[in-house]
Design an enzyme around this catalytic site. Structure first.
Site, PDB file in Angstrom:
ATOM      1  N   LYS A 171       0.865  -1.182   0.000  1.00  0.00           N
ATOM      2  CA  LYS A 171       0.000   0.000   0.000  1.00  0.00           C
ATOM      3  C   LYS A 171       0.898   1.228   0.000  1.00  0.00           C
ATOM      4  O   LYS A 171       1.453   1.620   1.028  1.00  0.00           O
ATOM      5  CB  LYS A 171      -0.915   0.047   1.239  1.00  0.00           C
ATOM      6  CG  LYS A 171      -1.989   1.140   1.084  1.00  0.00           C
ATOM      7  CD  LYS A 171      -2.458   1.731   2.371  1.00  0.00           C
ATOM      8  CE  LYS A 171      -1.514   2.731   2.967  1.00  0.00           C
ATOM      9  NZ  LYS A 171      -1.251   3.918   2.131  1.00  0.00           N
ATOM     10  N   ASP A 203      -5.467   5.001   1.897  1.00  0.00           N
ATOM     11  CA  ASP A 203      -4.888   5.891   2.910  1.00  0.00           C
ATOM     12  C   ASP A 203      -4.615   5.131   4.215  1.00  0.00           C
ATOM     13  O   ASP A 203      -4.883   3.930   4.318  1.00  0.00           O
ATOM     14  CB  ASP A 203      -5.789   7.117   3.137  1.00  0.00           C
ATOM     15  CG  ASP A 203      -7.170   6.741   3.667  1.00  0.00           C
ATOM     16  OD1 ASP A 203      -7.362   5.574   4.051  1.00  0.00           O
ATOM     17  OD2 ASP A 203      -8.050   7.622   3.687  1.00  0.00           O
ATOM     18  N   GLU A 246      10.617   2.342   9.716  1.00  0.00           N
ATOM     19  CA  GLU A 246      11.605   3.337   9.283  1.00  0.00           C
ATOM     20  C   GLU A 246      10.912   4.680   9.393  1.00  0.00           C
ATOM     21  O   GLU A 246      10.008   4.978   8.604  1.00  0.00           O
ATOM     22  CB  GLU A 246      12.029   3.077   7.832  1.00  0.00           C
ATOM     23  CG  GLU A 246      12.662   1.721   7.588  1.00  0.00           C
ATOM     24  CD  GLU A 246      14.023   1.570   8.240  1.00  0.00           C
ATOM     25  OE1 GLU A 246      14.633   2.589   8.603  1.00  0.00           O
ATOM     26  OE2 GLU A 246      14.462   0.428   8.407  1.00  0.00           O
ATOM     27  N   CYS A 280      14.068  11.751   4.948  1.00  0.00           N
ATOM     28  CA  CYS A 280      14.048  11.433   6.378  1.00  0.00           C
ATOM     29  C   CYS A 280      15.419  11.590   7.007  1.00  0.00           C
ATOM     30  O   CYS A 280      15.528  11.921   8.181  1.00  0.00           O
ATOM     31  CB  CYS A 280      13.546  10.018   6.567  1.00  0.00           C
ATOM     32  SG  CYS A 280      14.384   8.868   5.474  1.00  0.00           S
ATOM     33  N   GLU A 380      10.739  17.484  12.908  1.00  0.00           N
ATOM     34  CA  GLU A 380      11.072  17.298  11.498  1.00  0.00           C
ATOM     35  C   GLU A 380      10.264  18.329  10.702  1.00  0.00           C
ATOM     36  O   GLU A 380       9.043  18.388  10.829  1.00  0.00           O
ATOM     37  CB  GLU A 380      10.651  15.874  11.128  1.00  0.00           C
ATOM     38  CG  GLU A 380      11.185  15.389   9.836  1.00  0.00           C
ATOM     39  CD  GLU A 380      10.773  13.937   9.584  1.00  0.00           C
ATOM     40  OE1 GLU A 380       9.618  13.578   9.878  1.00  0.00           O
ATOM     41  OE2 GLU A 380      11.611  13.188   9.075  1.00  0.00           O
TER      42      GLU A 380
END
Ligand SMILES: NC(=O)c1ccc[n+]([C@@H]2O[C@H](COP(=O)([O-])OP(=O)(O)OC[C@H]3O[C@@H](n4cnc5c(N)ncnc54)[C@H](O)[C@@H]3O)[C@@H](O)[C@H]2O)c1
Length: 474
Positions: A171, A203, A246, A280, A380
């Site tokens: 997905k 989603d 991750e 990332c 972030e």
């Protein structure tokens, strides 16, 4: 684009049960490219059933059969390289030169590294105590990926699943369905057996949630935000799935006075801004030794001002837009937060670059005199925004670098390799890049602390998808 509103299940393109459409937008033009469908639970069940049925035979395929299959996937991947690059240019705004050289190329680079790793990876080992160890595929895997490096993340999950004899349901991010659709076409053309690989679009709250709670999925491999990783872990706990994560990062970049300052700070700014800051492991916190601080800030300012922002359809080394309005608004809000918390705006700032009214373009931005407890140093941002923080000495640098909930990557700029290695061992991060040393395919990628728990790529990436069985004999 025929398959954008269809799912790839059981070896063919099928009409979804769900009729919930979602527009796919081009972030550079704000045009609608097409519509994808968000899978419901019935669609997820159908894909899982196909994967369960395929597991019995595929899990018993020989390593040589799987190596041959991956070889065919490699041939097909090369044929569709340009299609993948154009897809990521359109759906997430990757500038075409880097989309070709990095985004699309990563699918090939990881695949070649996995093939090499699988060749050398023993599925049977004799232990010194006389027992035998078998490495077996864990089962049906749910693979959930983000929009920022779409094919990179897909390859890091789909390939090891196939390589180890697992079957899977992918997905991808609902924002980047086109590259995933092409990837399914690649696997189909390579002759992956029906049900071994299945693609649904959807989603997080819908399809993602149904996958992490599904009783017939044995493992979820997830890349994305720490927020979603937490939700998946909770939901997967009920069925005791293996969950590899991750997640996000806020990677420190330690600049010591004895490095080649001009070259290393300029390079560091470029790495932070790369992919419009949407990586990332981007070096987003520049920690600079006090004695060279003012000089480093000035070099960083010049480098940010020289960072071109432009149309992803044009060739060149410019950066493109953010992937959509959602992300643009988020980055703007964090820039405003930086200003209101008292950081010094050196260049860039709120709004779009001059003359770029259409498209979700942000200005390359530098903040100096940042304290590590400010929001812009802890959260972030995922945009072209660099924060600069001074440090006094090596101990101070290590303390600030580790003062973060994340631990994905770290960077060191240093003239003394003994010091670089000494500092590297003390940084709580999954990878340390020294003086511009880049990632190589086949090396493990993953984080410490809240940046995750697995390691993707190469041998370590294969092991994540395997169970270990021990044979004890009389
Ligand atoms: N560590 C890494 O290797 C790595 C690599 C790339 C991106 N990232 C991280 O990904 C994030 C950006 O990606 P994003 O905005 O797409 O992240 P996101 O977490 O919003 O979405 C990632 C994926 O998870 C799905 N998802 C969201 N909520 C879910 C839920 N509750 N259950 C199941 N699935 C769910 C989404 O549909 C999407 O497919 C950043 O935080 C970035 O640091 C990490």
């Amino acid at each position: 684009m025929d398959n954008l509103a269809r799912f790839y299940i059981g070896g063919g393109w099928v009409t979804p049960d769900s009729d919930q459409a979602m527009p796919v937008m081009n972030p550079a033009t704000e045009d609608r490219i097409g519509d994808t469908i968000l899978a419901n639970e019935t669609d997820v069940d159908r894909a899982v059933t196909a994967a369960v049925q395929a597991f019995e035979a595929f899990s018993r395929s020989s390593k040589q059969d799987r190596l041959d299959l991956l070889g065919l996937v490699l041939d097909e991947s090369r044929k569709r390289h340009e299609d993948l690059a154009q897809a990521m240019r359109m759906e997430m705004g990757a500038p075409i030169t880097m989309a070709r050289a990095e985004q699309a190329e990563s699918g090939i680079g990881h695949l070649e590294a996995f093939i090499a790793a699988l060749r050398d990876h023993p599925e049977r080992e004799e232990l010194a105590n006389g027992d035998t160890l078998l490495r077996e595929p864990i089962g049906v895997c749910g693979l959930i990926t983000p929009w920022n490096w779409p094919i990179n993340q897909i390859a890091l999950k789909v390939i090891p699943a196939l390589a180890t004899g697992c079957t899977c349901i992918l997905k991808p991010s609902e924002h980047t369905p086109i590259s995933a659709m092409i990837y399914a076409e690649i696997l189909d053309a390579a002759g992956v057996p029906p049900g071994v690989f299945n693609l649904i679009q959807g989603d997080g709250p819908g399809a993602g949630n149904a996958m992490s709670g599904h009783p017939d999925i044995q493992m979820i491999s997830f890349t994305g935000s720490t927020r979603a990783g937490r939700a998946i872990t909770r939901n997967a706990a009920e069925t005791i799935k293996r969950v590899t994560l991750e997640l996000g990062g806020k990677s420190p970049n330690l600049v010591f006075a004895d490095c080649d300052l001009q070259e290393r700070v300029t390079g560091s700014v470029a790495e932070c801004m790369y992919n419009s800051g949407q990586s990332c492991d981007a070096p987003t916190r520049l920690l600079v030794e006090r004695t060279i601080y003012d000089e480093a800030v000035e070099i960083a300012r010049k480098a940010a001002d020289a960072t071109a922002v432009g149309d992803p359809a044009e060739e060149g080394d410019h950066i493109g837009p953010l992937f959509d309005k959602l992300q643009y608004d988020r980055v703007q809000a964090l820039i405003e937060t930086g200003i209101s918390e008292g950081a010094r705006l050196v260049t860039g700032g709120p709004g779009k670059p001059e003359g770029m009214e259409t498209g979700w373009y942000a200005r390359p931005t530098i903040f100096a005199d940042v304290r590590n407890d400010m929001t812009i140093a802890q959260e972030e941002i995922f945009g072209p925004v660099l924060v600069i923080i001074p440090f006094e000495d090596e101990e101070d640098a290590i303390r600030i670098a580790n003062d973060t909930p994340y631990g994905l990557a770290a960077y060191i700029q240093c003239g003394d390799m003994d010091r670089a290695e000494r500092v590297a061992t003390r940084l709580r991060a999954g990878a340390v890049h020294i003086n511009g040393g880049a990632f190589n395919y086949g090396s493990p990628f993953g984080g410490y602390k809240q940046s995750g728990n697995g390691r993707e790529g190469g041998r370590f990436g294969l092991e994540d998808y395997q169970e270990v069985k021990t044979l004890h004999r009389p």
